[in-house]
Structure formats: C-alpha cells, structure tokens
Design a protein around this motif. Structure first.
Motif, PDB file in Angstrom:
ATOM      1  N   TYR A 128       0.243   5.268   0.097  1.00  0.00           N
ATOM      2  CA  TYR A 128      -0.240   6.092   1.595  1.00  0.00           C
ATOM      3  C   TYR A 128      -0.592   7.544   0.247  1.00  0.00           C
ATOM      4  O   TYR A 128      -1.517   8.167   0.229  1.00  0.00           O
ATOM      5  CB  TYR A 128       0.297   6.359   2.362  1.00  0.00           C
ATOM      6  CG  TYR A 128      -0.510   5.563   3.481  1.00  0.00           C
ATOM      7  CD1 TYR A 128      -1.903   5.519   4.239  1.00  0.00           C
ATOM      8  CD2 TYR A 128       0.560   4.322   3.701  1.00  0.00           C
ATOM      9  CE1 TYR A 128      -1.950   4.053   4.661  1.00  0.00           C
ATOM     10  CE2 TYR A 128       0.333   3.078   4.460  1.00  0.00           C
ATOM     11  CZ  TYR A 128      -0.640   3.337   5.094  1.00  0.00           C
ATOM     12  OH  TYR A 128      -1.654   2.453   5.751  1.00  0.00           O
ATOM     13  N   TYR A 179       5.432   6.070   0.128  1.00  0.00           N
ATOM     14  CA  TYR A 179       4.707   6.387   1.236  1.00  0.00           C
ATOM     15  C   TYR A 179       4.211   5.373   1.637  1.00  0.00           C
ATOM     16  O   TYR A 179       3.009   4.894   1.370  1.00  0.00           O
ATOM     17  CB  TYR A 179       3.174   7.327   1.581  1.00  0.00           C
ATOM     18  CG  TYR A 179       4.049   9.331   1.219  1.00  0.00           C
ATOM     19  CD1 TYR A 179       4.099   9.716   1.919  1.00  0.00           C
ATOM     20  CD2 TYR A 179       3.370   9.731  -0.659  1.00  0.00           C
ATOM     21  CE1 TYR A 179       4.798  11.458   1.350  1.00  0.00           C
ATOM     22  CE2 TYR A 179       4.222  10.361  -0.918  1.00  0.00           C
ATOM     23  CZ  TYR A 179       4.767  11.579   0.328  1.00  0.00           C
ATOM     24  OH  TYR A 179       4.734  12.846  -0.115  1.00  0.00           O
ATOM     25  N   ARG A 209       0.662  -0.723   0.214  1.00  0.00           N
ATOM     26  CA  ARG A 209      -0.092  -0.261   0.403  1.00  0.00           C
ATOM     27  C   ARG A 209       0.461   1.454  -0.087  1.00  0.00           C
ATOM     28  O   ARG A 209       2.134   1.588   1.102  1.00  0.00           O
ATOM     29  CB  ARG A 209      -0.673   0.129   0.966  1.00  0.00           C
ATOM     30  CG  ARG A 209      -1.604   1.263   1.401  1.00  0.00           C
ATOM     31  CD  ARG A 209      -2.712   0.779   2.602  1.00  0.00           C
ATOM     32  NE  ARG A 209      -3.543   2.290   2.547  1.00  0.00           N
ATOM     33  CZ  ARG A 209      -4.286   2.630   3.521  1.00  0.00           C
ATOM     34  NH1 ARG A 209      -4.702   2.027   4.590  1.00  0.00           N
ATOM     35  NH2 ARG A 209      -5.271   4.034   3.889  1.00  0.00           N
ATOM     36  N   LEU A 252       0.246  10.728   0.089  1.00  0.00           N
ATOM     37  CA  LEU A 252      -0.333  12.009   0.740  1.00  0.00           C
ATOM     38  C   LEU A 252      -0.283  12.803  -0.224  1.00  0.00           C
ATOM     39  O   LEU A 252      -1.727  13.801   0.048  1.00  0.00           O
ATOM     40  CB  LEU A 252       0.781  12.134   1.226  1.00  0.00           C
ATOM     41  CG  LEU A 252       0.804  10.598   3.153  1.00  0.00           C
ATOM     42  CD1 LEU A 252       1.609  11.400   4.328  1.00  0.00           C
ATOM     43  CD2 LEU A 252      -0.757  10.701   2.997  1.00  0.00           C
ATOM     44  N   ILE A 268      -4.647   9.271   8.441  1.00  0.00           N
ATOM     45  CA  ILE A 268      -3.828   7.834   7.960  1.00  0.00           C
ATOM     46  C   ILE A 268      -2.532   8.024   9.400  1.00  0.00           C
ATOM     47  O   ILE A 268      -2.621   6.986  10.174  1.00  0.00           O
ATOM     48  CB  ILE A 268      -2.800   8.722   7.163  1.00  0.00           C
ATOM     49  CG1 ILE A 268      -3.610   8.091   6.332  1.00  0.00           C
ATOM     50  CG2 ILE A 268      -1.402   7.221   7.116  1.00  0.00           C
ATOM     51  CD1 ILE A 268      -3.486   8.061   4.284  1.00  0.00           C
ATOM     52  N   LEU A 318       4.720   6.226   9.239  1.00  0.00           N
ATOM     53  CA  LEU A 318       5.354   6.887   7.453  1.00  0.00           C
ATOM     54  C   LEU A 318       6.425   7.131   7.353  1.00  0.00           C
ATOM     55  O   LEU A 318       7.516   7.626   7.641  1.00  0.00           O
ATOM     56  CB  LEU A 318       4.336   7.514   7.391  1.00  0.00           C
ATOM     57  CG  LEU A 318       3.906   7.609   5.297  1.00  0.00           C
ATOM     58  CD1 LEU A 318       2.662   6.600   5.673  1.00  0.00           C
ATOM     59  CD2 LEU A 318       2.686   8.891   5.870  1.00  0.00           C
ATOM     60  N   HIS A 338      -4.403  12.998   5.201  1.00  0.00           N
ATOM     61  CA  HIS A 338      -3.619  13.562   6.235  1.00  0.00           C
ATOM     62  C   HIS A 338      -3.504  12.526   7.919  1.00  0.00           C
ATOM     63  O   HIS A 338      -3.225  11.721   8.019  1.00  0.00           O
ATOM     64  CB  HIS A 338      -3.086  14.365   6.020  1.00  0.00           C
ATOM     65  CG  HIS A 338      -1.987  14.436   4.008  1.00  0.00           C
ATOM     66  ND1 HIS A 338      -1.543  15.280   4.338  1.00  0.00           N
ATOM     67  CD2 HIS A 338      -2.577  13.407   3.337  1.00  0.00           C
ATOM     68  CE1 HIS A 338      -1.185  15.489   3.206  1.00  0.00           C
ATOM     69  NE2 HIS A 338      -2.362  14.460   2.709  1.00  0.00           N
TER      70      HIS A 338
END
Length: 213
Positions: A39, A201, A37, A41, A52, A63, A49
């Motif tokens: 992310y 990310y 995965r 951002l 998460i 992260l 954000h």
C-alpha cells in the motif's frame, strides 16, 4: 488516554528469512498476509490513507507495517485483541532470535520486554510506578542486551534509567528526546540499530479472531 504504540523488532537482518518467517507464521496462525499489494502509504495523501483503512476494515483486514535494516527488522500491527502478540511471539520462535516489544504507554512513558525466542529474558519501564509497580522492578539489563543483541551496552545504558525529577536532559547528545519524553522510545530504537516500520505496508486477514488460539 494518550498515545499507545507497540513495535516488535527482531535481530534478523536477512530480508528473505524475515519475510518467510512472517508469511509462514501468519498463514499457520490463520491470518494470511496479502504480499501481492504494497500500500506504500508514505507516498499517498491523508485522504487516501483514510480510504484504505476503511476499505481494509470492511474486509476484516488490518494494515501490517515492516521496516528493514542490516541488523534487524521491525514490525507494527495495530492492537488486535491479542492476535498481534501471538503473531509476534510466533515469529520470534520461528526465527529463534532475540527480539524486543517496545511500547509507548498511554502517552506517559515508554518501556520494553526483551525475548529470546519464546523466553522472556528482560524488562524495562521508564516509569514502573505508572501501572502500580515498584521502582525496583523493570530495571532493564544493558549488559544482557549487549550479549544477546550484539551492541555495546554503553550505547544504550543511559536509556535504561527510571525517570525521576532530578533526571533531566538527553541520554545521549545526538538524541531527539529527553528524559520524561515518551519519544525517547524512538531514540532507543535507533540506538539498537532497528528501523522504523516504513518500508512495506501489507494487508493482514483478521477475520477469524479465534484462529489457532
């Protein structure tokens, strides 16, 4: 206390080799990365954000951000009680390449440590007296960087200057920041051909903070 920011950038332009070193190193140290995965951002809202970050924190994850260029790749991890540096150093050892740890120190100035694999070969601070050091220390060596990083020392030597009241203006005409501004950090990063860590990310498992100390 002002902004603290640490980027680690490695003289390795091959993405597959970089990602393999990163993934294998984190796995070996007991902090695996979930590469399934991304992310992503920059495409999300600030509210997302925050959601998460809260989600990852609840799972004992942090992260990790990565950026790539033809010359180098850059890694960002939040400060994790030494986990971040252990991972970064181990990647440098695995790749056997020169790498920088570049820092913004408490919103006051920027500095760097320069390594080749595990060996610490150079150090610079724009304001070495901030932490009680001497202005004769942490002077940096642009010619060493030229030799190890493969970049003309004239393109970076003006950054490697201690800040003084008489040193004003920009190091180079195309810079965004001037002497005395910690955002010169980003000008130096661009000058060495290193990217900002904004391509991927991923979640890093930090549940076991004693893993492979």
């Amino acid at each position: 206390m002002g902004l603290r920011l640490i980027y680690r950038t490695y003289r390795e332009g091959n993405r597959d080799r970089a990602m393999n070193a990163l993934s294998d190193t984190c796995e070996l140290l007991g902090h695996p990365i979930d590469l399934k995965r991304d992310y992503n951002l920059p495409k999300l809202t600030n509210e997302r954000h925050q959601a998460i970050f809260e989600e990852l924190d609840a799972q004992d994850k942090a992260l990790l951000r990565i950026g790539f260029s033809e010359k180098a790749f850059t890694l960002y991890l939040p400060y994790l009680s030494g986990i971040d540096f252990r991972i970064s150093k181990a990647i440098g050892i695995e790749l056997g390449c020169p790498w920088f740890e570049i820092r913004i120190q408490e919103g006051n100035h920027w500095d760097y440590s320069f390594y080749k694999g595990v060996e610490h070969i150079d150090q610079f601070s724009a304001d070495p007296r901030y932490f009680g050091g001497s202005r004769w220390k942490a002077r940096g060596n642009p010619r060493l960087i030229e030799r190890e990083w493969g970049i003309d020392h004239d393109s970076i030597s003006r950054y490697v200057k201690h800040w003084h009241w008489f040193r004003r203006g920009k190091a180079y005409p195309d810079d965004k920041a001037s002497y005395g501004d910690y955002e010169q950090f980003f000008d130096f990063l661009r000058a060495i051909g290193a990217p900002s860590p904004e391509d991927h990310y991923y979640a890093l498992d930090v549940s076991d903070k004693t893993a492979n100390n």
